[in-house]
Design a protein around this motif. Structure first.
Motif, PDB file in Angstrom:
ATOM      1  N   ARG A  35       0.837  -1.194   0.000  1.00 25.24           N
ATOM      2  CA  ARG A  35       0.000   0.000   0.000  1.00 25.24           C
ATOM      3  C   ARG A  35       0.878   1.252   0.000  1.00 25.24           C
ATOM      4  O   ARG A  35       0.596   2.231  -0.683  1.00 25.24           O
ATOM      5  N   ALA A  36       1.970   1.195   0.771  1.00 26.97           N
ATOM      6  CA  ALA A  36       2.904   2.320   0.819  1.00 26.97           C
ATOM      7  C   ALA A  36       3.574   2.532  -0.536  1.00 26.97           C
ATOM      8  O   ALA A  36       3.772   3.667  -0.979  1.00 26.97           O
ATOM      9  N   LEU A  37       3.918   1.437  -1.209  1.00 26.34           N
ATOM     10  CA  LEU A  37       4.510   1.551  -2.546  1.00 26.34           C
ATOM     11  C   LEU A  37       3.543   2.216  -3.513  1.00 26.34           C
ATOM     12  O   LEU A  37       3.917   3.111  -4.280  1.00 26.34           O
ATOM     13  N   GLY A  38       2.286   1.778  -3.479  1.00 24.47           N
ATOM     14  CA  GLY A  38       1.293   2.293  -4.409  1.00 24.47           C
ATOM     15  C   GLY A  38       0.979   3.759  -4.200  1.00 24.47           C
ATOM     16  O   GLY A  38       0.628   4.465  -5.154  1.00 24.47           O
ATOM     17  N   SER A  39       1.111   4.230  -2.962  1.00 19.41           N
ATOM     18  CA  SER A  39       0.823   5.638  -2.660  1.00 19.41           C
ATOM     19  C   SER A  39       2.082   6.492  -2.609  1.00 19.41           C
ATOM     20  O   SER A  39       2.049   7.637  -2.155  1.00 19.41           O
ATOM     21  N   HIS A  40       3.222   5.940  -3.072  1.00 17.83           N
ATOM     22  CA  HIS A  40       4.508   6.646  -3.124  1.00 17.83           C
ATOM     23  C   HIS A  40       5.045   6.998  -1.731  1.00 17.83           C
ATOM     24  O   HIS A  40       5.811   7.952  -1.588  1.00 17.83           O
ATOM     25  N   LYS A  41       4.634   6.234  -0.715  1.00 19.17           N
ATOM     26  CA  LYS A  41       5.047   6.524   0.658  1.00 19.17           C
ATOM     27  C   LYS A  41       5.980   5.457   1.232  1.00 19.17           C
ATOM     28  O   LYS A  41       6.117   5.328   2.445  1.00 19.17           O
ATOM     29  N   PHE A  42       6.641   4.697   0.351  1.00 21.00           N
ATOM     30  CA  PHE A  42       7.522   3.632   0.843  1.00 21.00           C
ATOM     31  C   PHE A  42       8.641   4.187   1.709  1.00 21.00           C
ATOM     32  O   PHE A  42       9.018   3.597   2.715  1.00 21.00           O
ATOM     33  N   HIS A  43       9.183   5.339   1.324  1.00 25.43           N
ATOM     34  CA  HIS A  43      10.249   5.945   2.126  1.00 25.43           C
ATOM     35  C   HIS A  43       9.754   6.269   3.530  1.00 25.43           C
ATOM     36  O   HIS A  43      10.427   5.962   4.521  1.00 25.43           O
ATOM     37  N   LEU A  44       8.582   6.895   3.630  1.00 24.13           N
ATOM     38  CA  LEU A  44       8.032   7.233   4.941  1.00 24.13           C
ATOM     39  C   LEU A  44       7.735   5.975   5.744  1.00 24.13           C
ATOM     40  O   LEU A  44       8.014   5.902   6.948  1.00 24.13           O
ATOM     41  N   TRP A  45       7.172   4.967   5.079  1.00 26.95           N
ATOM     42  CA  TRP A  45       6.846   3.693   5.743  1.00 26.95           C
ATOM     43  C   TRP A  45       8.104   3.023   6.291  1.00 26.95           C
ATOM     44  O   TRP A  45       8.161   2.612   7.445  1.00 26.95           O
ATOM     45  N   SER A  46       9.138   2.910   5.437  1.00 28.04           N
ATOM     46  CA  SER A  46      10.365   2.237   5.864  1.00 28.04           C
ATOM     47  C   SER A  46      11.099   3.036   6.928  1.00 28.04           C
ATOM     48  O   SER A  46      11.639   2.480   7.895  1.00 28.04           O
ATOM     49  N   GLN A  47      11.105   4.371   6.791  1.00 29.91           N
ATOM     50  CA  GLN A  47      11.791   5.207   7.770  1.00 29.91           C
ATOM     51  C   GLN A  47      11.130   5.101   9.149  1.00 29.91           C
ATOM     52  O   GLN A  47      11.822   5.039  10.177  1.00 29.91           O
ATOM     53  N   GLN A  48       9.815   5.048   9.186  1.00 30.13           N
ATOM     54  CA  GLN A  48       9.109   4.890  10.459  1.00 30.13           C
ATOM     55  C   GLN A  48       9.459   3.569  11.134  1.00 30.13           C
ATOM     56  O   GLN A  48       9.686   3.514  12.352  1.00 30.13           O
ATOM     57  N   HIS A  49       9.522   2.494  10.358  1.00 25.07           N
ATOM     58  CA  HIS A  49       9.875   1.185  10.923  1.00 25.07           C
ATOM     59  C   HIS A  49      11.315   1.170  11.416  1.00 25.07           C
ATOM     60  O   HIS A  49      11.617   0.603  12.479  1.00 25.07           O
ATOM     61  N   LEU A  50      12.208   1.791  10.667  1.00 23.87           N
ATOM     62  CA  LEU A  50      13.616   1.820  11.073  1.00 23.87           C
ATOM     63  C   LEU A  50      13.811   2.643  12.345  1.00 23.87           C
ATOM     64  O   LEU A  50      14.570   2.254  13.234  1.00 23.87           O
ATOM     65  N   GLU A  51      13.123   3.771  12.450  1.00 21.30           N
ATOM     66  CA  GLU A  51      13.240   4.582  13.652  1.00 21.30           C
ATOM     67  C   GLU A  51      12.665   3.862  14.873  1.00 21.30           C
ATOM     68  O   GLU A  51      13.199   3.948  15.980  1.00 21.30           O
ATOM     69  N   LYS A  52      11.604   3.126  14.661  1.00 18.43           N
ATOM     70  CA  LYS A  52      10.940   2.406  15.764  1.00 18.43           C
ATOM     71  C   LYS A  52      11.781   1.248  16.262  1.00 18.43           C
ATOM     72  O   LYS A  52      11.738   0.899  17.448  1.00 18.43           O
ATOM     73  N   HIS A  53      12.578   0.633  15.404  1.00 20.62           N
ATOM     74  CA  HIS A  53      13.327  -0.579  15.745  1.00 20.62           C
ATOM     75  C   HIS A  53      14.838  -0.348  15.693  1.00 20.62           C
ATOM     76  O   HIS A  53      15.584  -1.190  15.200  1.00 20.62           O
ATOM     77  N   ASN A  54      15.276   0.786  16.183  1.00 16.59           N
ATOM     78  CA  ASN A  54      16.709   1.069  16.346  1.00 16.59           C
ATOM     79  C   ASN A  54      17.496   0.972  15.040  1.00 16.59           C
ATOM     80  O   ASN A  54      18.652   0.586  15.025  1.00 16.59           O
ATOM     81  N   HIS A  55      16.832   1.287  13.930  1.00 18.14           N
ATOM     82  CA  HIS A  55      17.482   1.463  12.625  1.00 18.14           C
ATOM     83  C   HIS A  55      17.952   0.172  11.964  1.00 18.14           C
ATOM     84  O   HIS A  55      18.654   0.217  10.959  1.00 18.14           O
ATOM     85  N   THR A  56      17.547  -0.973  12.494  1.00 20.90           N
ATOM     86  CA  THR A  56      17.740  -2.252  11.803  1.00 20.90           C
ATOM     87  C   THR A  56      16.537  -3.118  12.140  1.00 20.90           C
ATOM     88  O   THR A  56      16.291  -3.422  13.309  1.00 20.90           O
ATOM     89  N   VAL A  57      15.766  -3.501  11.131  1.00 17.93           N
ATOM     90  CA  VAL A  57      14.509  -4.199  11.370  1.00 17.93           C
ATOM     91  C   VAL A  57      14.430  -5.457  10.511  1.00 17.93           C
ATOM     92  O   VAL A  57      14.907  -5.471   9.379  1.00 17.93           O
ATOM     93  N   GLU A  58      13.839  -6.510  11.068  1.00 20.39           N
ATOM     94  CA  GLU A  58      13.625  -7.751  10.325  1.00 20.39           C
ATOM     95  C   GLU A  58      12.158  -7.861   9.942  1.00 20.39           C
ATOM     96  O   GLU A  58      11.267  -7.737  10.792  1.00 20.39           O
ATOM     97  N   LEU A  59      11.910  -8.043   8.649  1.00 19.11           N
ATOM     98  CA  LEU A  59      10.554  -8.204   8.134  1.00 19.11           C
ATOM     99  C   LEU A  59      10.395  -9.609   7.572  1.00 19.11           C
ATOM    100  O   LEU A  59      11.372 -10.279   7.261  1.00 19.11           O
ATOM    101  N   ARG A  60       9.152 -10.041   7.451  1.00 18.72           N
ATOM    102  CA  ARG A  60       8.849 -11.330   6.839  1.00 18.72           C
ATOM    103  C   ARG A  60       8.003 -11.101   5.593  1.00 18.72           C
ATOM    104  O   ARG A  60       6.953 -10.468   5.645  1.00 18.72           O
ATOM    105  N   MET A  61       8.501 -11.603   4.472  1.00 16.68           N
ATOM    106  CA  MET A  61       7.788 -11.480   3.215  1.00 16.68           C
ATOM    107  C   MET A  61       7.568 -12.879   2.652  1.00 16.68           C
ATOM    108  O   MET A  61       8.522 -13.562   2.262  1.00 16.68           O
ATOM    109  N   PHE A  62       6.314 -13.339   2.656  1.00 14.79           N
ATOM    110  CA  PHE A  62       5.984 -14.667   2.134  1.00 14.79           C
ATOM    111  C   PHE A  62       6.852 -15.752   2.784  1.00 14.79           C
ATOM    112  O   PHE A  62       7.362 -16.649   2.117  1.00 14.79           O
TER     113      PHE A  62
END
Length: 441
Positions: free
Chosen positions: A3-30
């Motif tokens: 959804r963030a990609l489609g609305s051109h907000k991927f940078h904001l989305w990823s930056q929020q996750h990185l700030e929340k998790h001490n700038h290194t975050v593990e995600l699960r994709m499929f």
């Protein structure tokens, strides 16, 4: 994320996750692990101190194969070093003759900018495509004066698809460009074949250029397939980053008339309005270089880089409750490091980092080179950075010589914090601006 990609907000989305998790975050994709980081120590490890422990993945090579084939972007190790040396000969030594070629297309480019309602980002893309194809491929695409939309649209479509496939990890490998965008694949392959065929014809009749990159590859004994693969690698490396920076610079300058006033004053003092810039006097333009550096910082055109460890490794930071302890990463896990997020971190040395402000470079200096990485550092540093900088400096200088003012029109949408993620990070929306010539007042 999608959804963030489609609305051109991927940078904001990823930056929020990185700030929340001490700038290194593990995600699960499929079901697969994806590690994202904007920690300067981790980026230093990937680009320099642990460089040999990371590589472009086989999945990435497959996903981008339609665009780049087996050219330099998918190479690793000694193979990459040998290929980079061939490219560097042509990309790193900028001559005044390059400016002559660039100037040849400036007049037409500016004529399009004069017309209100045109997208300045699109015009700059076509302008830079014409310059890069003439310099490095031996013949111009002439996209400013002829219909080249099929090729340009095909390349942009396939880059967008490849970016999405890359985020899907191994799942993305099974999505085939030939089924997703068959017409785009045909257009791109036809262009690659035409450029390669023409280059080999030149080599047979003695008209090959000593400065043309693909002519140089032929002299080095490269095959037709090698030269064909190199076509889009050269275009992407030589065109896209410069276009993105110039387009964002126009957007930011158009909102700040005082910046353009300072730029024009500097050009008038060091070059004047009538003399064409040379390499020697471009070096005198400190403020214009600040504008470029600030745009590279705030709107990094190469914002996200994927790598995979070739063995089980540890990154310096990301573990523990405060994120300051080492973190283990298994072999083959996809890691994406974000230079765009890194350079917009408010807790590093750039105060008000999210604001575009060229004047910061008058007094501010990054406390570490790993807080400002415009063209990468370490062994895989961009071989074309000098060419890109000169192209951007020349374009902005000529803009100062020809125009009195630049302002956004009502059709131009806000772009702060937004961007399109393709192979590179690009503007989310067109840039509609009014360019007023000096002689029109």
């Amino acid at each position: 994320m999608f959804r963030a990609l489609g609305s051109h907000k991927f940078h904001l989305w990823s930056q929020q996750h990185l700030e929340k998790h001490n700038h290194t975050v593990e995600l699960r994709m499929f079901g697969e692990k994806l590690v994202m980081t904007d920690d300067p120590e981790n980026i230093r490890a990937i680009q320099e101190t642990q460089f040999s422990e990371f590589a472009k993945s086989e999945e990435q090579r497959i996903i981008f194969h339609t665009i780049f084939g087996d050219a330099i972007f998918g190479m690793n190790g000694e193979e990459w070093k040998a290929e980079a040396a061939l490219y560097r000969v042509h990309l790193s030594h900028v001559r005044d003759s390059v400016l002559t070629v660039t100037e040849r297309y400036i007049t037409t480019c500016f004529a399009f900018l004069d017309r209100e309602g045109n997208d300045a980002a699109d015009i700059i893309d076509r302008f830079q495509l014409d310059v890069v194809t003439e310099i490095f491929l031996g013949e111009s695409a002439n996209s400013l004066t002829s219909n080249q939309e099929h090729f340009r649209t095909a390349l942009e479509t396939l880059q967008k698809i490849a970016c999405l496939r890359q985020l899907l990890g191994r799942v993305g490998v099974w999505l085939d460009d030939k089924f997703l965008a068959p017409q785009a694949v045909r257009y791109l392959q036809n262009y690659q074949n035409t450029m390669a065929d023409n280059a080999f014809l030149r080599s047979g009749d003695g008209t090959a250029s000593s400065t043309c990159l693909i002519d140089g590859l032929i002299r080095q004994g490269k095959s037709r397939q090698d030269v064909r693969n190199a076509v889009t690698s050269i275009l992407t490396a030589g065109k896209d980053p410069s276009v993105t920076v110039l387009a964002y610079a126009i957007y930011e300058i158009a909102k700040r008339p005082e910046v353009f006033t300072k730029m024009k004053a500097e050009v008038e003092e060091n070059i004047g309005s009538n003399a064409l810039p040379t390499l020697a006097n471009l070096r005198k333009l400190k403020y214009i270089r600040m504008v470029i550096k600030e745009t590279l910082r705030n709107h990094h055109p190469l914002g996200y880089h994927p790598r995979v460890p070739v063995k089980d490794i540890t990154l310096p930071r990301g573990g523990g409750p405060d994120g300051l302890s080492p973190v283990a990463i298994l072999k083959g896990a996809q890691i994406i490091y974000s230079l765009l997020s890194l350079q917009n971190r408010e807790n590093l040395s750039a105060n008000d980092a999210s604001n575009w402000r060229p004047e910061r470079w008058e007094t501010w200096k990054p406390t570490s080179k790993w807080e400002y990485i415009p063209f990468n550092h370490g062994p895989r540093i961009c071989p074309g950075q000098q060419f890109a900088n000169v192209q951007m400096e020349y374009f902005l200088t000529r803009l100062c010589q020809e125009y009195e003012s630049i302002s956004l029109t009502s059709e131009s949408r806000p772009q702060e914090g937004l961007m399109r993620l393709e192979l590179n990070t690009k503007l989310a929306f067109p840039v509609y601006a009014k360019f007023v010539r000096k002689d029109s007042k």
